[in-house]
Design a protein around this motif. Structure first.
Motif, PDB file in Angstrom:
ATOM      1  N   HIS A 181       0.829  -1.208   0.000  1.00 54.33           N
ATOM      2  CA  HIS A 181       0.000   0.000   0.000  1.00 54.33           C
ATOM      3  C   HIS A 181       0.863   1.259   0.000  1.00 54.33           C
ATOM      4  N   HIS A 182       1.983   1.229   0.714  1.00 57.67           N
ATOM      5  CA  HIS A 182       2.890   2.380   0.712  1.00 57.67           C
ATOM      6  C   HIS A 182       3.383   2.664  -0.712  1.00 57.67           C
ATOM      7  N   GLN A 194       7.460  14.526   4.934  1.00 59.75           N
ATOM      8  CA  GLN A 194       8.082  14.260   6.225  1.00 59.75           C
ATOM      9  C   GLN A 194       7.465  15.071   7.356  1.00 59.75           C
ATOM     10  N   PHE A 195       6.999  16.251   7.051  1.00 59.53           N
ATOM     11  CA  PHE A 195       6.492  17.135   8.109  1.00 59.53           C
ATOM     12  C   PHE A 195       5.055  17.565   7.831  1.00 59.53           C
ATOM     13  N   GLY A 196       4.246  16.647   7.327  1.00 63.22           N
ATOM     14  CA  GLY A 196       2.867  16.974   7.022  1.00 63.22           C
ATOM     15  C   GLY A 196       2.750  17.716   5.708  1.00 63.22           C
ATOM     16  N   SER A 263      -7.147  13.316  -3.341  1.00 70.46           N
ATOM     17  CA  SER A 263      -7.361  13.798  -1.985  1.00 70.46           C
ATOM     18  C   SER A 263      -8.214  12.810  -1.186  1.00 70.46           C
ATOM     19  N   ARG A 264      -9.210  12.225  -1.844  1.00 67.75           N
ATOM     20  CA  ARG A 264     -10.024  11.208  -1.166  1.00 67.75           C
ATOM     21  C   ARG A 264      -9.179  10.005  -0.760  1.00 67.75           C
ATOM     22  N   LEU A 265      -8.284   9.595  -1.661  1.00 64.74           N
ATOM     23  CA  LEU A 265      -7.401   8.478  -1.350  1.00 64.74           C
ATOM     24  C   LEU A 265      -6.522   8.800  -0.146  1.00 64.74           C
ATOM     25  N   LEU A 266      -5.950   9.995  -0.137  1.00 64.74           N
ATOM     26  CA  LEU A 266      -5.063  10.390   0.968  1.00 64.74           C
ATOM     27  C   LEU A 266      -5.826  10.464   2.289  1.00 64.74           C
ATOM     28  N   ALA A 272      -1.766   8.196   7.127  1.00 64.53           N
ATOM     29  CA  ALA A 272      -2.326   8.351   8.469  1.00 64.53           C
ATOM     30  C   ALA A 272      -3.316   7.226   8.776  1.00 64.53           C
ATOM     31  N   TRP A 273      -4.083   6.823   7.757  1.00 62.25           N
ATOM     32  CA  TRP A 273      -5.012   5.700   7.922  1.00 62.25           C
ATOM     33  C   TRP A 273      -4.242   4.425   8.259  1.00 62.25           C
TER      34      TRP A 273
END
Length: 563
Positions: A181-182, A194-196, A263-266, A272-273
């Motif tokens: 998945h990554h 790395q920082f959001g 954006s929906r995927l993220l 985070a998910w």
């Protein structure tokens, strides 16, 4: 034989377990600490006993963590909710009583896994074993005095079996390869920031959108800001939903739609998910049986009931294991034909695609039209091509279409409808009644009447679909409960792992689809069990009526291969 479990009345942290016979008489009472419950269960609980407790999600996890699985239970909160509302038990003492502790919603928080293995989950109202036994007796009385005890008993048993399955699936988890998945996320979105902030592909699209709309400070994640920017650019839009954006003729359409998709995927299934929901190679969703008024399940998080296609290749069977994925094709129309005993409609589905059967029988000219017409019947389409096709369905299948039309008319009048096994729809709220009453007032104006008619039609669409969607949910519960029993009877393999005993087990459910994780050597047996369980569920609900619940079954290494 029942095993009734609750808190000790002294509220000192102890539990109390009653052995209760079929006449609901207490034969023995045992006081124990929570840590003792698994041992007591393993040593003295008869295989045929049915556990009775307030909430399966509260009590069953600590047994599973101790390696103990039970065959049957009665989840009194789930069954109470059904009996309180069902038209079949509407005259019972339970249904006519004022709201009480059993009607209060309870959010169950599982004990921290890092604490003691046997830390009992705590409910807000601390129901004692006496409370549980009293409720069991009230429910038993309500069932026996109901208009159709057989149907209610089947519904309540299926609902409680679903509660066991939900907790087991959360405990076992869905096998999930985070590395796969990554890679998918990186390919689709770019490297993880790395920082959001936004991944690089989303940021690139955001810059394009800002430039094309001449809005340098636009945050495309804000629906309000985006709508304003679109209108400033001269575009006639009232929402930022996909269907409305797709009709725009503007250069921003393509990057904007791509941005929303990524954006929906993220948001739904991004990094985070994974951090929140994937542990030790497993996705552990929190299912909520009966979470929708029709009886369909919901989730408290994780989005298990809507795993998108982009992430399904990460659902990967363990080494030496397979995934058996089964999808009940056109479940709701088949359930409708069985409920209404519409033999012609049932015949159109025997051994084949129901929609193609409608074409072969000359009801409509194309499969696409068949699907459109059937969805219109189930969801109450009153305009467009679907509405134009409805008269053909009515002529060909008067019993089936008549049943949903009657349900719609009942809803429009403010009435209550019920599923095949007896789950009843909620009554309209006070706001609905006020609008209808205002429209019937002699001083009501045209606007009041239009609002009342619109509101009535909306409720009619709800009740029309309620009887079919709810009955389909009942069939799915019977299917899963039967399949669970069949899987438990299969042999174990030499592939035992911390999360299972080497036996095939259910790992995923989504309305009309189930997934079993099985040792490869038993995959064919599981395939057979899935089909047999579907046949048994049909016979259990609809007797000898000749309805065919067709399944699409695939034995695969990852979920994406099943589609």
């Amino acid at each position: 034989m029942y095993l009734v479990l609750g808190r000790h009345p002294q509220a000192d942290g102890r539990l109390q377990l009653f052995d209760v016979d079929d006449s609901l008489t207490v034969l023995a009472s045992t006081e124990l600490d929570p840590a003792e419950l698994p041992a007591v269960t393993a040593l003295r609980a008869p295989a045929a006993a049915r556990w009775v407790w307030a909430n399966t999600a509260e009590w069953y996890p600590m047994l599973l963590r101790a390696g103990i699985r039970i065959d049957r239970c009665i989840d009194l909160r789930l069954t109470h909710a059904i009996l309180r509302r069902s038209e079949l038990s509407a005259r019972s003492k339970l249904a006519t009583a004022d709201d009480g502790r059993w009607d209060m919603p309870v959010v169950v928080e599982e004990a921290d896994q890092k604490l003691s293995l046997f830390d009992a989950d705590r409910s807000a109202d601390e129901l004692t074993s006496d409370d549980v036994l009293q409720e069991l007796r009230l429910q038993h009385e309500a069932i026996e005095e109901s208009l159709d005890p057989r149907r209610l008993k089947l519904l309540l048993a299926a609902e409680s079996a679903g509660a066991l399955i939900a907790v087991e699936m959360k405990h076992d988890g869905l096998p999930f390869n985070a590395d796969v998945h990554h890679k998918q996320l990186t390919l689709a979105l770019g490297p993880r920031p790395q920082f959001g902030g936004r991944p690089e592909k989303l940021e690139h699209l955001a810059r394009q959108i800002r430039a094309l709309l001449d809005a340098p400070r636009l945050n495309p994640d804000s629906a309000i800001e985006l709508l304003r920017a679109l209108k400033r650019a001269g575009l006639d839009v009232s929402t930022t939903r996909q269907w409305e954006l797709e009709r725009l003729e503007h250069p921003v359409t393509t990057p904007l739609l791509e941005y929303k998709k990524l954006s929906r995927l993220l948001t739904a299934n991004g990094w985070a998910w994974m951090d929140a929901w994937i542990r030790d190679g497993r996705f552990h969703p929190d299912y909520v049986p009966g979470g929708v008024v029709t009886g369909r399940w919901a989730t408290r998080g994780g989005g298990a009931l809507q795993l998108p296609k982009q992430i399904r290749s990460a659902v990967v069977a363990d080494q030496g294991w397979k995934l058996v994925v089964a999808d009940a094709a056109q479940l709701e129309p088949r359930v409708l034909s069985a409920m209404s005993h519409d033999a012609a409609m049932a015949s159109a589905s025997l051994g084949k695609d129901l929609y193609q059967g409608l074409v072969d029988n000359g009801v409509v000219d194309t499969r696409a039209h068949a699907k459109l017409a059937m969805l219109g019947a189930l969801y109450g389409s009153t305009t467009g091509e679907s509405a134009q096709l409805m008269p053909r369905l009515q002529r060909a299948y008067p019993a089936a279409i008549g049943m949903v039309e009657t349900a719609a008319q009942t809803g429009e009048r403010g009435g209550i409808v019920s599923t095949w096994l007896g789950r009843s729809s909620p009554p309209p709220g006070s706001g609905w009644n006020q609008v209808q009453q205002k429209a019937s007032d002699p001083d009501a104006g045209p606007a009041d009447e239009r609002r009342a008619r619109s509101q009535a039609r909306e409720r009619g669409r709800f009740t029309r679909n309620f009887i079919v969607q709810g009955s389909a949910a009942e069939w799915a519960l019977c299917w899963m409960a039967n399949l669970r029993q069949r899987l438990a009877s299969l042999p174990t393999a030499d592939l035992a792992a911390p999360w299972n005993s080497g036996r095939p087990h259910l790992v995923f459910f989504m309305h009309d689809e189930v997934m079993v994780h099985t040792p490869e050597d038993l995959a064919e047996d599981v395939h057979t069990a899935v089909l047999a369980a579907a046949r048994d569920a049909g016979r259990l609900m609809f007797g000898t009526f000749p309805i065919d619940f067709a399944l699409q079954v695939a034995v695969v290494d990852n979920y994406a291969q099943a589609k």
